[in-house]
Scaffold this motif. Structure first.
Motif, PDB file in Angstrom:
ATOM      1  N   LEU A 103       0.931  -1.102   0.074  1.00 16.48           N
ATOM      2  CA  LEU A 103       0.352  -0.617   0.009  1.00 16.48           C
ATOM      3  C   LEU A 103       0.662   1.078  -0.028  1.00 16.48           C
ATOM      4  CD1 LEU A 103      -2.769  -1.155   2.153  1.00 16.48           C
ATOM      5  CD2 LEU A 103      -2.527  -0.891  -0.208  1.00 16.48           C
TER       6      LEU A 103
ATOM      7  N   GLU B 253       3.856   1.582  -1.242  1.00 19.36           N
ATOM      8  CA  GLU B 253       4.037   1.635  -2.741  1.00 19.36           C
ATOM      9  C   GLU B 253       2.910   1.864  -3.988  1.00 19.36           C
ATOM     10  OE1 GLU B 253       6.871  -1.789  -2.311  1.00 19.36           O
ATOM     11  OE2 GLU B 253       4.868  -2.236  -3.440  1.00 19.36           O
ATOM     12  N   LEU B 254       1.459   1.496  -3.564  1.00 21.25           N
ATOM     13  CA  LEU B 254       0.935   2.435  -4.048  1.00 21.25           C
ATOM     14  C   LEU B 254       0.573   3.730  -4.203  1.00 21.25           C
ATOM     15  CD1 LEU B 254      -2.014   1.655  -6.683  1.00 21.25           C
ATOM     16  CD2 LEU B 254      -2.413   0.390  -4.582  1.00 21.25           C
ATOM     17  N   ARG B 255       1.088   3.883  -2.798  1.00 18.43           N
ATOM     18  CA  ARG B 255       0.229   5.469  -2.451  1.00 18.43           C
ATOM     19  C   ARG B 255       1.692   6.043  -3.520  1.00 18.43           C
ATOM     20  NH1 ARG B 255      -2.034   3.579   2.499  1.00 18.43           N
ATOM     21  NH2 ARG B 255      -3.932   3.126   2.134  1.00 18.43           N
TER      22      ARG B 255
ATOM     23  N   ARG C  62       1.036   6.793  -6.677  1.00 16.34           N
ATOM     24  CA  ARG C  62      -0.348   7.956  -7.245  1.00 16.34           C
ATOM     25  C   ARG C  62       0.352   9.639  -6.560  1.00 16.34           C
ATOM     26  NH1 ARG C  62      -3.546   9.361  -8.249  1.00 16.34           N
ATOM     27  NH2 ARG C  62      -5.158   9.013  -6.955  1.00 16.34           N
TER      28      ARG C  62
END
Ligand SMILES: *Cc1c(COP(=O)(O)O)cnc(C)c1O
Length: 472
Positions: free
Chosen positions: A16, A18-20, A23
């Protein structure tokens, strides 16, 4: 480079994070400063609600409504709500699709397949209709008759003249995406009806705001299923219904009109496939999120959001009118502000606005129309709109002092000379190699000068250049 298939799985927290971080490099989806791609009502708690609803139904499969009646119930509720909002009657039926493009492809498919006797079916649209109609025509091998507009809206006489014995569908917009103006739907629908041809209203963009703008007193023509001759209409819930991406509605005036939209196939050893839409397996996530969004906002909520949007449009349009060097290109009668530049380079201006945190959408010159800047305005913009005027004036001044773009020497280009190698060297030469797309004036100037087929070839090549497998 992040490895999507690491040898050993990575802890959830890290995934998460990494995803943030990824984004963080995107344009801001919230905050009222991005005027395309996203629709933000700026309502507290709505994101959390939609996210939870999405998660509850993400693994539900729309392939078989008898296995998952929850999805059928939500779809029927969404279609019912759309029918009520968009002038439907007792006979109205519809489908939930994945987006506006799918709704339009299916409207064209239904019209085409209702006439198996017509060998070369044709579709009549005004030149301002959405590009998704061209895509539908291309996918379905339907010939496209593009009719020049009068001013910025469809010309009923010219549209009537374009209808022939092979025409299976006439379509128009409420409103057009590029300029936000509503075609004369009653006149067009009457013509199609008289000629015995189906008529589709593309309200993908405006379907969930025009009814409310009208209730607020906006002087806009009738555009929905209540108009005699309108046989189908589309409205994207992931636009002004403020649902997360992946939901649009296609309504037909009767079940008979919808029949040819369906695809059925029993002639294989597996399950009998009956698909109302293009996808077969479909996630319940977007549908549940849209259902939750509509129920949470409610009719009164949408009226109030339309009111805020209308105020934002008025403030932005006034800023454009009062700033030297730019002018309103189209009447700001719905939720779009479209501006043209006078004596200042429009693409440089777009970059200068981006540098001040206003992310707009440049539109290239088309036929006799100059390039313009498009702003899709949503309710969230009501709070940011007052600070647009000073930044616009600043951006115009900066663009004036930078002067117009002077193109670097380019090789003579035609669609057939656009090779992957040429694209790679162009991308490098134009500074796109770094992945920073914030200064686009040079690129936009090159594209604007290119005739449409070359522009298509260049952008196809560029997208293909970007879409390469990453190796971790
Ligand atoms: C957005 C839009 C479409 C296409 O919808 P997608 O959801 O992007 O596929 C079609 N027509 C109009 C008028 C639109 O604004």
């Amino acid at each position: 480079m992040i490895d999507a298939l690491p040898e050993k799985g990575v802890p959830a927290e890290q995934v998460l994070a990494e995803l943030r971080e990824m984004r963080g490099g995107d344009l801001p989806t919230h905050g009222g400063r991005l005027f395309a791609y996203v629709y933000d009502p700026a309502l507290d708690g709505l994101d959390e609600l939609a996210r939870t609803a999405h998660a509850i139904s993400a693994h539900v499969n729309g392939l078989d409504p008898t296995a998952f009646p929850s999805l059928l119930a939500m779809e029927n509720a969404l279609v019912g709500a759309a029918a009520k909002l968009l002038g439907g009657g007792a006979e109205t039926v519809g489908s939930v699709t994945s987006g506006g493009t799918e709704s339009l492809i299916l409207a064209v498919k239904a019209a085409r397949d209702a006439h198996p006797e017509i060998a070369r079916p044709r579709l009549v649209i005004p030149s301002t209709a959405h590009a998704a109609f061209a895509k539908a025509a291309h996918y379905l091998r339907v010939e496209l008759d593009v009719v020049p507009v009068k001013g910025l809206t469809a010309d009923p006489q010219a549209m009537a003249a374009a209808i022939g014995p092979d025409t299976v569908l006439v379509a128009a917009s409420a409103p057009s995406y590029a300029h936000g103006v509503v075609d004369p739907i009653p006149a067009l629908a009457a013509i199609a009806r008289e000629r015995g041809v189906r008529f589709h209203v593309d309200a993908c963009f405006g379907g969930w705001i025009l009814p409310y703008l009208r209730r607020l007193g906006a002087d806009l023509p009738d555009f929905d299923l209540s108009v005699p001759g309108v046989t189908s209409i589309s409205a994207d819930l992931h636009k002004y219904a403020y649902a997360p991406k992946g939901v649009s509605i296609l309504l037909h005036a009767s079940e008979e009109l919808r029949r040819s939209q369906y695809f059925a196939y029993a002639d294989w050893p597996g399950y009998t496939m009956i698909n109302p839409v293009i996808s077969s397996t479909r996630s319940g996530g977007p549908i549940a999120a849209a259902f939750a969004t509509l129920r949470s906002i409610g009719d009164a909520g949408y009226l109030s959001l339309a009111g805020r949007t209308r105020e934002a449009v008025r403030i932005l349009a006034e800023a454009v009118t009062e700033t030297d060097g730019v002018r309103l290109f189209a009447p700001a009668e719905t939720s779009v502000v479209c501006l043209a530049a006078d004596g200042v380079d429009l693409f440089v201006l777009a970059d200068e606005l981006a540098a001040r945190g206003w992310h707009t959408q440049p539109q290239m010159a088309y036929a006799e129309l100059p390039p313009t800047i498009h702003l899709t305005v949503t309710a969230a913009v009501r709070d940011t709109a007052p600070s647009f005027a000073p930044d616009l004036a600043d951006a115009v001044a900066a663009a004036k002092s930078r002067g117009p773009i002077e193109l670097p020497p380019l090789p003579p280009l035609t669609p057939s000379t656009v090779t992957p190698e040429l694209i790679a060297s162009l991308a490098e030469g134009l500074g796109l190699g770094s992945g920073d797309f914030s200064r686009m004036a040079v690129v936009n100037t090159v594209l604007n000068a290119a005739p449409p087929p070359l522009r298509e070839a260049l952008l196809t090549g560029f997208l293909s250049h970007l879409q390469r497998p990453a190796h971790g």
